[in-house]
Write a protein that holds these residues in place. Sequence first.
Motif, PDB file in Angstrom:
ATOM      1  N   MET A 199       0.823  -1.204   0.000  1.00 60.43           N
ATOM      2  CA  MET A 199       0.000   0.000   0.000  1.00 60.43           C
ATOM      3  C   MET A 199       0.861   1.258   0.000  1.00 60.43           C
ATOM      4  O   MET A 199       0.536   2.249  -0.672  1.00 60.43           O
ATOM      5  N   GLN A 200       1.959   1.244   0.713  1.00 64.79           N
ATOM      6  CA  GLN A 200       2.862   2.390   0.707  1.00 64.79           C
ATOM      7  C   GLN A 200       3.430   2.620  -0.692  1.00 64.79           C
ATOM      8  O   GLN A 200       3.498   3.764  -1.179  1.00 64.79           O
ATOM      9  N   THR A 203       0.652   3.821  -3.088  1.00 64.45           N
ATOM     10  CA  THR A 203       0.285   5.196  -2.744  1.00 64.45           C
ATOM     11  C   THR A 203       1.289   6.182  -3.337  1.00 64.45           C
ATOM     12  O   THR A 203       0.908   7.232  -3.881  1.00 64.45           O
ATOM     13  N   ALA A 206       0.573   6.441  -7.015  1.00 68.43           N
ATOM     14  CA  ALA A 206      -0.608   7.269  -7.268  1.00 68.43           C
ATOM     15  C   ALA A 206      -0.277   8.753  -7.155  1.00 68.43           C
ATOM     16  O   ALA A 206      -0.675   9.564  -8.008  1.00 68.43           O
ATOM     17  N   HIS A 207       0.482   9.114  -6.131  1.00 64.53           N
ATOM     18  CA  HIS A 207       0.838  10.520  -5.923  1.00 64.53           C
ATOM     19  C   HIS A 207       1.795  11.027  -7.000  1.00 64.53           C
ATOM     20  O   HIS A 207       1.781  12.214  -7.343  1.00 64.53           O
ATOM     21  N   VAL A 215      -7.862   3.677 -11.739  1.00 62.67           N
ATOM     22  CA  VAL A 215      -7.783   2.532 -10.836  1.00 62.67           C
ATOM     23  C   VAL A 215      -8.975   1.601 -11.022  1.00 62.67           C
ATOM     24  O   VAL A 215     -10.017   1.979 -11.546  1.00 62.67           O
ATOM     25  N   ARG A 221      -8.477  -2.272  -2.337  1.00 66.70           N
ATOM     26  CA  ARG A 221      -7.233  -1.563  -2.026  1.00 66.70           C
ATOM     27  C   ARG A 221      -6.882  -0.548  -3.108  1.00 66.70           C
ATOM     28  O   ARG A 221      -6.483   0.579  -2.800  1.00 66.70           O
ATOM     29  N   SER A 222      -7.021  -0.939  -4.365  1.00 69.93           N
ATOM     30  CA  SER A 222      -6.735   0.026  -5.425  1.00 69.93           C
ATOM     31  C   SER A 222      -7.782   1.140  -5.426  1.00 69.93           C
ATOM     32  O   SER A 222      -7.459   2.319  -5.628  1.00 69.93           O
ATOM     33  N   SER A 224      -9.192   2.496  -2.988  1.00 74.93           N
ATOM     34  CA  SER A 224      -8.928   3.464  -1.922  1.00 74.93           C
ATOM     35  C   SER A 224      -7.962   4.560  -2.367  1.00 74.93           C
ATOM     36  O   SER A 224      -7.862   5.598  -1.717  1.00 74.93           O
ATOM     37  N   LEU A 225      -7.267   4.348  -3.490  1.00 74.38           N
ATOM     38  CA  LEU A 225      -6.308   5.332  -3.991  1.00 74.38           C
ATOM     39  C   LEU A 225      -6.883   6.185  -5.116  1.00 74.38           C
ATOM     40  O   LEU A 225      -6.177   7.007  -5.701  1.00 74.38           O
ATOM     41  N   SER A 226      -8.159   5.997  -5.413  1.00 73.43           N
ATOM     42  CA  SER A 226      -8.785   6.717  -6.525  1.00 73.43           C
ATOM     43  C   SER A 226      -8.741   8.226  -6.321  1.00 73.43           C
ATOM     44  O   SER A 226      -8.919   8.728  -5.212  1.00 73.43           O
TER      45      SER A 226
END
Length: 452
Positions: A199-200, A203, A206-207, A215, A221-222, A224-226
């Motif tokens: 996840m780190q 993330t 994504a950033h 996503v 899990r993916s 959650s990064l939308s």
Amino acid sequence: MKNKYFFIGIAGCGMSAIAQFLRGKGREVSGSDRIFASPEGQDTKQKLEAEGIKCYNQGESVPDLDTDCVVVSTAIEDTVPEYAFAIKNNLRILHRSKLLADIALKSKTIAVSGTSGKSTTTAMIYCILEKCGFSPSLISGAGLVSLQKQGKIGNAAVGNSDYLVIESDESDGTIKNYRPSIGVILNIDRDHKEIPELMQLFTSFAHNTRNNLIVNQDNDRSASLSIDIVNDFSCRGLAGNNAEDFVQNPDSIEFTCGDTRFKINVIGRHNMENAMAAISVARVLGISDKDSAAALTQYQGIYRRNRVIANKNGIVIMDDFAHNPAKISASISACQAISKRVISWFQPHGFAPSRMMKDELIERLAALLRPDDRIIFSKIYYAGGTADQSFSAATFADALTALGKNALYIENRQDIIPNLRTTAQPGDIILLMGARDPSLADFAEKVAEMVV
């Protein structure tokens, strides 16, 4: 960008792809690999040399002193002679991922990430862009059949535009190095690393995506990064780009997205998800669904992904790269949709990854395997290096047998051939799975020759 490169471990999928790309851009490229000393490495060596890349057996050559950049991967230790020479002579040493990140930053890069489906989705995006006139470049982790038919390894291509489609690998943590124009996150499941660390990494990816992040809303899990659900995709009506009305044919899938019906020559619901990711990228680039659908009818697949090796005497033999719980489940499920019995064989790779995925793999297979299905495990593939070798693949078979499933451990994979010859029946699919081991494709061919 420098002009003279030496790759240590050049035969690796990620390394050979970058090497071919740089050679296609006019750079001087050479490299070494230990696999060139064995018969299974000769095909890769010949294809690299056909591109103008000089290849050496590992330890038999060192980089020239005027080499601009020596490229290494995480798997290369500094005790390798070429690496030690580069250190001693103060040559510039660059990790594969850093070089790829530098290349990607100079391009209109579409980076595909996820613990499953990266290679297929990368290939589908490349297919759409190439057929729609975008003339993209490609750096992938698996060979595209369409490029292999041209006599190439198939994991790299150089186009005439600034568009570049790449895979972003999380297995060694290098995914955090990329800053793509368009980033795709397919899924985040346990593979190589535990979930918190994954996840780190995702993330960060994504950033670091500069413009559009896409996503999979079907993976919690993916999802959650939308950043913008309009760009995301789903097969459950959860995003702006949604697939429905799925149909599994014997050798193709069909589904509807918007007003367009898609038909692609692959199997499995997981490939509908991969295709939806590609279609979502195409929409961001202004490509119509109609044009994407037309392009994907010409998609020919990638190496060792549900590849049919033989279809004879009513028995189908498939070779697949599946190697983690999600991929293995998806591959078996795809075969179950078109066969009443699936006989699977899995050769795990790496003792630590096998130990880590034990509980999840057993749980998934226990829920998935039907009464008539069978699965065979063989000993873990060991590629060298320091490892705790106390774990055995027999653990998988023993646990599944205790749960009432038809599971078997046959240590030497050669010994599965007589077993399959006596048990396989017309209507069966024999699914052979594994990764990393370069001899797996040849082994699948041998199974096909001797079983059917």
